[in-house]
Design an enzyme around this catalytic site. Structure first.
Site, PDB file in Angstrom:
ATOM      1  N   CYS A 112       0.843  -1.193   0.000  1.00  0.00           N
ATOM      2  CA  CYS A 112       0.000   0.000   0.000  1.00  0.00           C
ATOM      3  C   CYS A 112       0.882   1.247   0.000  1.00  0.00           C
ATOM      4  O   CYS A 112       1.838   1.335   0.788  1.00  0.00           O
ATOM      5  CB  CYS A 112      -0.895  -0.005   1.228  1.00  0.00           C
ATOM      6  SG  CYS A 112      -1.840   1.526   1.443  1.00  0.00           S
ATOM      7  N   GLU A 142       2.647  -5.953   8.564  1.00  0.00           N
ATOM      8  CA  GLU A 142       3.074  -4.578   8.302  1.00  0.00           C
ATOM      9  C   GLU A 142       4.227  -4.175   9.226  1.00  0.00           C
ATOM     10  O   GLU A 142       5.157  -3.483   8.805  1.00  0.00           O
ATOM     11  CB  GLU A 142       1.905  -3.603   8.477  1.00  0.00           C
ATOM     12  CG  GLU A 142       2.286  -2.166   8.144  1.00  0.00           C
ATOM     13  CD  GLU A 142       1.183  -1.162   8.398  1.00  0.00           C
ATOM     14  OE1 GLU A 142       1.504   0.007   8.674  1.00  0.00           O
ATOM     15  OE2 GLU A 142      -0.010  -1.540   8.331  1.00  0.00           O
ATOM     16  N   SER A 240      -5.906  -6.428  11.408  1.00  0.00           N
ATOM     17  CA  SER A 240      -5.744  -5.439  12.485  1.00  0.00           C
ATOM     18  C   SER A 240      -6.854  -4.399  12.454  1.00  0.00           C
ATOM     19  O   SER A 240      -7.455  -4.087  13.488  1.00  0.00           O
ATOM     20  CB  SER A 240      -4.376  -4.763  12.367  1.00  0.00           C
ATOM     21  OG  SER A 240      -4.238  -3.744  13.332  1.00  0.00           O
TER      22      SER A 240
END
Length: 323
Positions: A112, A142, A240
């Site tokens: 992203c 991430e 998340s």
């Protein structure tokens, strides 16, 4: 503007159920882009296309891409030398593209752009001689990807205010903080305040790292949770941002439940309930939201209303090799 209630045609004499649906919900621009990258890669290179880790955290999406010819793997050593590979939207450590380049693999990075922005910020803070405090959840892809942008020892992970209290740095040491993009806005603010109180000279990003989609979806849940007896969040247990939506509802005193599909709804949840809220994490497609609406309509006649907290028009460009 919030939409008026629309009553369902459910063939039942049960008491009507008010259904407040959050907007925005579901897919964000980064998820849309990541899924399109896999689909475009399949069109351009043909099946199979390998994907390192889940492209996004949603079983329905992953299974759909598998059916089109995507093969999901945990590590690069599972990818044949002559096959294309896509990196997930969560981002990867620098060692992963380096290894792909060493093996001369054809790879496409679906990270992203908002996660990539955090990676660039980490590099800039290190160039200025600052140690980075990274706020995030240990083990999340991430977090692994972001911490993998720097050498070991250059970034320290904290999750809570208690972790901040345990940091070994002196008050005048050059420090900076960054955050995972899918955190709770409220919880993260508290951790940042603790960091700034303990380290008055710590530097943060010019704009918060929590992405617009995460913030907007949490804001929408806040709008509807106060008027609900229960909030359903469509999302994966390893997502998340979906887990944070449940927490946002519960922080306001409204029970929240995370479900992946409509079949997980327990009819007993509706006992004594007059108003229910519904939203979806950023990796959950709208088809699963409508599946839940249809399932609820079979249990009770529903009066559906959309609660809008923000309008989203963000679109991210595809990588050059696929555009």
């Amino acid at each position: 503007m919030n939409a008026p209630f629309q009553e369902s045609d459910a063939a039942t004499h049960a008491e009507p159920l008010n259904l407040l649906i959050a907007a925005p919900r579901g897919f964000c621009a980064g998820v849309d882009r990541a899924i399109e990258i896999v689909e475009k890669a399949l069109e351009k290179y043909g099946a199979p296309v390998y994907v390192r880790h889940e492209i996004v955290h949603n079983k329905y999406v992953v299974e759909g891409l598998k059916a089109k010819g995507a093969i999901f793997v945990k590590e690069l050593d599972e990818v044949p030398d002559d096959a294309p590979v896509v990196f997930s939207a969560h981002g990867v450590p620098k060692a992963v593209p380096a290894e792909a380049s060493r093996r001369k693999l054809l790879y496409v990075d679906a990270t992203c752009p908002l996660v990539s922005k955090v990676h660039r910020q980490a590099e800039r803070q290190l160039e200025k001689g600052r140690h980075i405090i990274f706020i995030g959840h240990d083990g999340h892809p991430e977090v692994i990807g972001t911490m993998g942008q720097v050498e070991p020892g250059q970034m320290t992970l904290v999750e809570t205010i208690e972790d901040v209290d345990k940091l070994p740095f002196d008050a005048d040491e050059p420090l900076a903080y960054l955050t995972q993009t899918t955190l709770s806005v409220d919880d993260t603010r508290e951790v940042i305040e603790a960091l700034e109180w303990r380290y008055p000279n710590i530097r943060g990003p010019k704009a918060e790292d929590i992405c617009y989609a995460t913030s907007n979806r949490q804001a929408a849940v806040k709008e509807l949770a106060r008027d609900c007896d229960l909030v359903l969040v469509v999302g994966a247990p390893n997502s998340s941002n979906s887990l944070r939506l449940v927490e946002v509802a519960e922080r306001l005193g409204t029970p929240g439940k995370l479900i992946q599909r409509a079949e997980e709804i327990d009819p007993a949840w509706l006992d004594g309930i007059s108003t229910i809220g519904l939203t979806a994490g950023a990796s959950a497609p709208e088809i699963l939201v409508r599946e839940v609406v249809d399932a609820l309509a079979k249990l009770r006649p529903i009066r559906e209303k959309t609660i809008t907290a923000a309008e989203e028009k963000m679109v991210f460009k595809l990588p050059r090799q696929l555009s």
